[in-house]
Design a protein around this motif. Structure first.
Motif, PDB file in Angstrom:
ATOM      1  N   ARG A 144       0.834  -1.191   0.000  1.00  0.00           N
ATOM      2  CA  ARG A 144       0.000   0.000   0.000  1.00  0.00           C
ATOM      3  C   ARG A 144       0.871   1.244   0.000  1.00  0.00           C
ATOM      4  O   ARG A 144       1.784   1.375   0.818  1.00  0.00           O
ATOM      5  N   ARG A 152       1.932   4.944   0.698  1.00  0.00           N
ATOM      6  CA  ARG A 152       1.682   5.987   1.688  1.00  0.00           C
ATOM      7  C   ARG A 152       2.008   7.323   1.007  1.00  0.00           C
ATOM      8  O   ARG A 152       3.153   7.776   0.977  1.00  0.00           O
ATOM      9  N   LYS A 177       3.584  12.419  15.540  1.00  0.00           N
ATOM     10  CA  LYS A 177       2.420  12.167  14.696  1.00  0.00           C
ATOM     11  C   LYS A 177       1.198  12.979  15.143  1.00  0.00           C
ATOM     12  O   LYS A 177       0.268  13.173  14.357  1.00  0.00           O
ATOM     13  N   TYR A 193      -0.131   7.706   9.380  1.00  0.00           N
ATOM     14  CA  TYR A 193       0.610   6.581   8.807  1.00  0.00           C
ATOM     15  C   TYR A 193       2.078   6.907   8.567  1.00  0.00           C
ATOM     16  O   TYR A 193       2.794   6.144   7.936  1.00  0.00           O
ATOM     17  N   GLN A 222       5.999   7.102   8.802  1.00  0.00           N
ATOM     18  CA  GLN A 222       7.032   6.212   9.318  1.00  0.00           C
ATOM     19  C   GLN A 222       8.404   6.833   9.079  1.00  0.00           C
ATOM     20  O   GLN A 222       8.575   7.657   8.177  1.00  0.00           O
ATOM     21  N   ASP A 241       9.884   6.632   5.634  1.00  0.00           N
ATOM     22  CA  ASP A 241       9.302   7.467   4.605  1.00  0.00           C
ATOM     23  C   ASP A 241      10.110   8.727   4.357  1.00  0.00           C
ATOM     24  O   ASP A 241       9.972   9.353   3.295  1.00  0.00           O
TER      25      ASP A 241
END
Length: 457
Positions: free
Chosen positions: A233, A235, A387, A395, A397, A400
């Motif tokens: 998926r 992000r 967050k 979502y 991380q 990322d």
């Protein structure tokens, strides 16, 4: 344990000494009268218990392990028949056969059980691999080999495994008796495709090793089991979210520390506790921002930075000598260079200096707070606070930060894939470089608009 030449008279008069549960008289060339006999058999023994029970036993070695087998009671066997039975068993041992193959015990009817094979595979191969591979192998295949934590804690104390590892599930089964149906039974425990494929990969490697070492002569039972398809998926991050994340990292806003000098009594005590908690939270956030800032500006892996040392950074030349990488190899021969060097931004040098002031006695750039010789394992509390900041998606991380810089910034600005691969230490395979194409969405919008203009729509 006495060693005497066994005779029927000795069997009749032998007894167990007081205070002992049993006594074993081993067959030996020297008799009670001191005469030398030539028909004794090595490994034959007479076991006498405290209750008066007597039986002949055979002690032998097979497959590198010692065993002791009861042949029968003295009511059924005589000394001569026991010697004859031991002689027959010894000939089978010399031929490489299990003398108890015809017995009713199914666990020792074959040469190698699943647990014995796993232990040998661990000693000869897995023990020399990385710590992460050993841990994953232990949780899926051999839970008894899972290493004990260096620091005793209650982390994961209340969690319960929803599956049985392969070694526990088929511990005493012969290794060669495992069929694809058994592998399918083991794999049905996993619902996640990622976990399913990880478990299958470790069991497949175990049987490949056993076949390669000629411990079993069979087809790999894992071969008919197909790995599950994994859909990753995406992000996605908007340009505004990226700006917000970068602003929170490079220009953090900390929570105000309350003043308590004008307070008194219990109120002052309670506010002092709050002040300590706020100071700790700000300190954690500052270190997390340093960690994420270096990741953002170097596009390094979090694992690379976690093991980085202060000596790896040359702050005058603005160079990072990366000793811990897993991507591009610097040579194709049998040797390998000790490190690879990449340039760093001036802001990265400032964050490294800030970490040096924070941990003056540590070799690691981000050490563990309990043991400075070990790298910091997580930023869980700091990430939860990060967050919760405005503009940061739930979502988000750490990894990322590298992905954003590659796919949405550098690749979108026309930097070549080869230059990005070398800088971020990618192996350059298609699966990895496909992430670069995610940054071509916005630069290609004029193409879409031009196509519409040409078609008159």
């Amino acid at each position: 344990m006495p060693q005497l030449f066994l005779t029927d008279d000795l069997v009749f008069t032998a007894n167990c000494p007081s205070g002992k549960g049993q006594e074993i008289y081993w067959d030996y060339p020297v008799g009670i009268d001191g005469r030398i006999r030539n028909d004794s058999v090595s490994g034959l023994g007479l076991r006498v218990t405290a209750l008066g029970n007597k039986a002949f036993v055979h002690a032998y070695q097979f497959n590198g392990r010692r065993y002791r087998k009861v042949l029968g009671t003295t009511v059924v066997l005589t000394v001569s028949s026991a010697r004859l039975t031991v002689g027959q068993r010894q000939r089978r041992l010399e031929a490489g056969e299990n003398p108890d193959f015809d017995r009713t015990d199914p666990r020792r009817a074959h040469l190698l059980t699943v647990r014995e094979a796993i232990d040998r595979y661990w000693e000869s191969h897995v023990s020399g691999l990385s710590q992460g591979y050993r841990y994953n192998f232990a949780i899926f295949v051999a839970h008894w080999l899972r290493p004990t934590p260096k620091v005793a804690s209650k982390r994961g104390h209340n969690s319960r495994r929803r599956y049985k590892d392969f070694g526990t599930l088929f511990a005493d089964r012969p290794l060669s008796s495992i069929k694809p149906l058994h592998i399918e039974e083991f794999q049905k425990q996993f619902t996640s495709p990622y976990v399913f494929n990880s478990a299958l990969r470790h069991v497949l490697a175990l049987y490949n090793w056993a076949i390669r070492m000629q411990l079993v002569d069979m087809r790999n039972p894992c071969t008919p089991i197909r790995a599950r398809k994994q859909i990753r998926r995406r992000r996605d991050y908007s340009t505004e979210q990226i700006r917000q994340i970068a602003a929170h990292i490079f220009y953090p806003v900390f929570e105000a520390v309350p003043e308590i000098d004008h307070l008194e009594g219990f109120i002052k005590r309670n506010m002092a506790l709050v002040k300590g908690q706020v100071a700790t939270a700000n300190d954690q956030m500052q270190e997390l921002c340093n960690f994420m800032g270096i990741l953002f500006l170097t596009m390094a892996r979090p694992s690379d930075l976690a093991k980085a040392e202060f000596d790896h950074f040359d702050l005058e030349k603005l160079v990072w000598h990366k000793h811990n990488t897993k991507g591009i190899k610097l040579s194709r021969s049998l040797y390998e260079y000790a490190y690879r060097s990449v340039p760093i931004h001036l802001r990265v040098a400032g964050m490294v200096q800030a970490q040096r002031l924070r941990w003056p006695d540590s070799k690691l750039l981000f050490p563990s707070h309990t043991d400075m010789t070990q790298p910091r394992d997580n930023f869980r509390k700091g990430l939860d606070r990060f967050k919760a900041l405005p503009g940061v998606p739930a979502y988000f991380q750490l990894y990322d930060l590298k992905r954003i810089a590659i796919s949405l910034m550098l690749a979108g600005q026309g930097v070549s894939h080869e230059a990005i691969s070398h800088y971020v230490d990618h192996k350059g395979n298609l699966e990895t470089t496909m992430i670069y194409d995610l940054g071509f969405v916005d630069p290609m919008r004029p193409v879409t608009q031009k196509l519409g203009d040409l078609l008159g729509v």
